[in-house]
Design a protein around this motif. Structure first.
Motif: not given
Length: 566
Positions: A267-280
């Protein structure tokens, strides 16, 4: 290097084919005859992987650029004799698991065009399943190298992170990205993996990993999640039950594992700040071309803007906590078995509810890269409705070849054909050049028997049960007093003056044998035991001095019967 432009044909085959296949100059004129490991094989490349002089679009026309050089992994495959015949459609920016998030159209399933192919490597899987190429390259961040394989009756290898270089690949989430491999057989996929892998100092996430392990053992323990959700798909649930039974028939022992921490990591992949890596990873383009990105990809990428650096640190710490929590799982199992995808949706269903249904397809994939595991998806069955069902074997980092060995055994046990071609599987081939490690066979008679208190001393040393048999009728068995846990002692007597005692014979790698013997307390020890068929193995023996106050239990025929009688 011979280059070519793609044709302008609109391709319902979901592969933009080149006028002439691309080879390196060194093998362009003699690929079929040169002694190169991939000579004569044709492959396609997901369109987020660079091929020199051919546009890379990542399924976003506004993003398109034309690279001057091949991606590192593509160059290695070309040098090994393979030829590229085209590039394939994908979920835009490799953001999806269904294959319908592309301005170039939704990629259909190779068995039923009303259904999704799985994504994001949708076109790469379709091209392999339909026989257009021998293998293809995809990428896998959250399951994109596995879900399309499971839904199209082909093999998908998701390597350990960093085993294949990602230089020349459009990033999705660089710390979790992997180049993946699709093929119709495990043998072909592994052949490609062996050529493509290798450390690349120019890729900051490349690693020097040792994958030279031994073949998967004939007896093994496989984990199955304690909670499984097939989202109402009874056909998929039944197919997975059949898969578990098949794996048991191949020598597996089912072990139930707690799935909650794996699901929490996923769940962390999309539902946490880890998704910021996709934006970065795509920040400059996203900020300048927001309107050129399709939904729901745009929402996922731009959603990364809202998180702070502190949020990201918190998410990374939570992931490490979960990783520590699940690590002991590998003490109890050799491999984890999950459905590759828990259900199958039509394209219309997916487009009507693109976020929730996409998330469902990733129910058993998202945690794998986050927790640094290797995985391989292999075909398992064709459901009653004619749709493929696949399973995934997951192992620790570096176990790539080992779990592929099990995957090949499993795939060939299914009796399925190759992809959607209708052609039968060729014979299985050895995946390991090195001989199997030296082993020693040990006969156990008491507390080390299967299910007994000390059996773990065998299994934790990777010993496997090979036979239950009896000794020659030259032994007597005694219950030793004051031992914890209770143990028997077996001694040899004159020929035919004893009993034939039930024993189990376990095969253990020699490298672990010394530590096993060192744990055996007096009055027990290891000697040579003669079995009923006249053969000899190492086995438990007992010092006769300890038998003065011991009970002779030979008439029970074995330790289990004695324990049951008590």
């Amino acid at each position: 290097m011979n280059s070519t432009a793609p044709t302008t044909q609109a391709s319902p085959e979901w592969i933009i084919k080149f006028d002439t296949p691309i080879y390196t100059d060194a093998n362009a004129d003699a690929v079929p005859s040169r002694p190169l490991p991939l000579a004569g094989l044709r492959f396609a490349v997901k369109d987020n992987i660079d091929v020199a002089s051919v546009p890379t679009t990542a399924a976003c026309p506004a993003y398109s650029y034309t690279p001057a050089s091949h991606a590192h992994v593509v160059e290695r495959l070309l040098q090994a004799g393979a030829g590229i015949v085209g590039k394939t459609n994908l979920d835009q920016f490799a953001c999806g698991l269904n294959g319908s998030r592309s301005p170039y159209g939704a990629v259909p399933n190779s068995f039923n065009a009303d259904y999704v192919s799985g994504g994001s490597s949708s076109g790469s899987a379709y091209a392999v399943a339909t026989g257009q190429v021998d293998f293809s390259l995809g990428t896998d961040t959250a399951g994109s190298g596995r879900v399309p394989a499971g839904l199209n009756n082909i093999v998908g290898i998701k390597p350990s992170r960093g085993l294949l270089s990602a230089r020349g690949v459009v990033p999705a989430a660089p710390s979790a990205d992997c180049v993946s491999i699709f093929a119709r057989t495990v043998a072909t996929a592994v052949q490609v993996l062996q050529v493509a892998r290798g450390y690349d100092a120019a890729d900051p996430y490349s690693r020097q990993l040792d994958v030279s392990q031994s073949p998967f053992p004939p007896r093994f323990r496989f984990g199955v999640p304690d909670v499984l959700n097939f989202f109402g798909d009874a056909a998929a649930e039944s197919a997975f039950e059949d898969a578990v039974s098949r794996l048991v028939s191949l020598g597996g022992v089912q072990v139930t594992i707690a799935y909650a921490p794996l699901a929490q990591a996923a769940s962390l992949l999309y539902d946490s700040a880890l998704v910021a890596e996709r934006y970065a990873a795509l920040r400059e383009f996203v900020d300048a071309h927001d309107a050129d990105i399709i939904e729901p990809v745009r929402g996922i990428l731009t959603g990364g803007r809202k998180f702070s650096a502190a949020d990201l640190v918190d998410a990374q710490r939570r992931l490490r906590e979960l990783a520590q929590r699940v690590t002991p799982m590998w003490d109890d199992i050799d491999v984890l078995l999950v459905p590759t995808a828990p259900t199958h949706y039509t394209i219309a269903e997916m487009q009507a509810d693109p976020v929730a249904l996409n998330r469902n397809l990733g129910a058993y994939t998202n945690f794998v890269n986050l927790l640094d595991y290797a995985a391989i998806s292999v075909p398992s069955s064709i459901r009653a409705d004619g749709l493929p069902f696949g399973v995934t074997f997951i192992g620790p980092c570096g176990s790539d070849l080992r779990i592929a060995d099990l995957g090949q055994r499993y795939h060939h046990a299914t009796g399925l054909g190759m992809g959607a071609t209708g052609r039968p599987l060729p014979p299985a081939v050895p995946l390991f050049d090195a001989p199997a490690p030296a082993t020693v066979r040990v006969a156990v008679v008491g507390a080390h028997l299967s299910g007994m208190p000390l059996n773990k001393q065998l299994t934790e040393r990777h010993a496997v049960l090979v036979a239950e048999t009896r000794t020659a009728p030259d032994y007597r068995l005694y219950a030793l007093p004051g031992t914890t846990p209770p143990k028997p002692g077996m001694v040899r007597v004159a020929p035919n003056e004893g009993s034939a005692i039930i024993v189990e014979v376990w095969e253990m790698p020699v490298e672990h044998y010394g530590s096993f013997v060192a744990m055996i307390p007096w009055p027990l020890g290891i000697g040579t035991i003669t079995l009923a068929d006249g053969s000899s193995v190492q086995g438990f023996a007992c010092d006769a001095l300890a038998l003065a106050s011991a009970e002779d239990i030979s008439h029970y025929g074995g330790w289990r019967a004695y324990i049951a009688a008590r």
